[in-house]
Enzyme design. Structure first.
Site, PDB file in Angstrom:
ATOM      1  N   LYS A   1      17.102  67.373  33.302  1.00 43.88           N
ATOM      2  CA  LYS A   1      16.361  67.206  32.046  1.00 43.88           C
ATOM      3  C   LYS A   1      15.473  65.958  32.068  1.00 43.88           C
ATOM      4  O   LYS A   1      15.643  65.042  31.261  1.00 43.88           O
ATOM      5  CB  LYS A   1      17.326  67.152  30.857  1.00 43.88           C
ATOM      6  CG  LYS A   1      18.133  68.424  30.679  1.00 43.88           C
ATOM      7  CD  LYS A   1      19.045  68.346  29.469  1.00 43.88           C
ATOM      8  CE  LYS A   1      19.833  69.633  29.302  1.00 43.88           C
ATOM      9  NZ  LYS A   1      20.725  69.593  28.135  1.00 43.88           N
TER      10      LYS A   1
ATOM     11  N   ASP B   1      17.515  65.391  10.149  1.00 44.29           N
ATOM     12  CA  ASP B   1      18.345  65.898  11.247  1.00 44.29           C
ATOM     13  C   ASP B   1      18.153  65.113  12.537  1.00 44.29           C
ATOM     14  O   ASP B   1      18.336  65.649  13.630  1.00 44.29           O
ATOM     15  CB  ASP B   1      18.061  67.375  11.490  1.00 44.29           C
ATOM     16  CG  ASP B   1      16.595  67.642  11.840  1.00 44.29           C
ATOM     17  OD1 ASP B   1      15.788  66.683  11.851  1.00 44.29           O
ATOM     18  OD2 ASP B   1      16.258  68.805  12.115  1.00 44.29           O
TER      19      ASP B   1
END
Length: 246
Positions: free
Chosen positions: A158, A109
């Site tokens: 972020k 993933d």
């Protein structure tokens, strides 16, 4: 050289996209995550793959077949029951030639363009049974900078924090097999034991790396990939233009 791709996850946080397909077959820009991985690993000189799969594995087999149309060779290690990452790797190792010194293992993933060749060379030069790719830990939220008077001085979207996290890419020696559980996770059972014995190494990289866990991750990585593609196209156009100059 071989790579094992762990593609047996249910992808619960990506539902309803994973109701009828395994998580690595979720598409980004009309291409499965797993296809990006195979292309990336192939660019690192890896041509032999073992895909460790279980849930809806027939979707993976139908799409990739024996790998010929992707220029690689693919075998499938199908789990009859959930084995965890450690058990999945242990079963997949039985498909790999005994004389293979090092095997790359990746979670199914992630999407990355990191050059793994320096990591492979580093691993060969050490006595580690396993080397983990470490990537920077980025805050999942924006950060507010406040001074001692409680005045807000700015915002950081972020930002990278002063920590490193497991990037879900490993280089393993065949001997690691004896430390793998029949059922269980390599992260919880094998790596702590290897670390205790001084047999676990790390390789840090700030290259492009993204893990896909949620629907939000999908939209963010689509934007990232579009930027990478546009940069590559602009670079190619610039190269062609410079060659055409007299």
């Amino acid at each position: 050289m071989y790579a094992i791709i762990l593609a047996g996850g249910l992808g619960l946080r990506l539902r309803p996209l994973t109701n009828r397909k395994p998580k690595p077959m979720v598409e980004i820009l009309r291409k499965p995550i797993l296809e990006y991985q195979i292309e990336w690993l192939k660019s690192q000189g890896i041509e032999n793959f073992v895909i460790a799969c279980g849930y809806r594995h027939e979707k993976i087999v139908k799409y990739f077949g024996d790998g010929e149309k992707f220029g690689v060779k693919i075998q499938y290690s199908v789990e009859k029951e959930k084995l965890g990452t450690g058990g999945g790797i242990k079963q997949a190792l039985s498909y790999i030639d005994e004389d293979e010194e090092s095997i790359v293992v990746t979670n199914g993933d992630i999407i990355s363009t990191i050059d793994l060749r320096p990591m492979l060379e580093y691993h060969k030069e050490t006595s580690f049974l396993a080397t983990i790719l470490l990537v920077p830990f980025k805050s999942p939220y924006g950060i507010v900078d406040v001074d001692e008077t409680n005045r807000i001085r700015g915002f950081r979207e972020k930002p990278e924090l002063p920590y490193w996290i497991n990037g879900g890419v490993y280089v393993l020696r065949k001997e690691v097999e004896e430390f793998l559980p029949e059922k269980g996770d390599i992260e919880k059972e094998t790596f702590p034991l290897l670390a205790e014995k001084g047999l676990l190494g790390s390789y840090k990289s700030r290259g492009f790396w993204r893990a896909i866990d949620t629907i939000k991750d999908l939209s963010e990585i689509e934007n990232d990939l579009q930027k990478i593609l546009m940069k590559a196209l602009l670079g190619s156009a610039s190269e062609v233009s410079s060659k055409g100059r007299v």
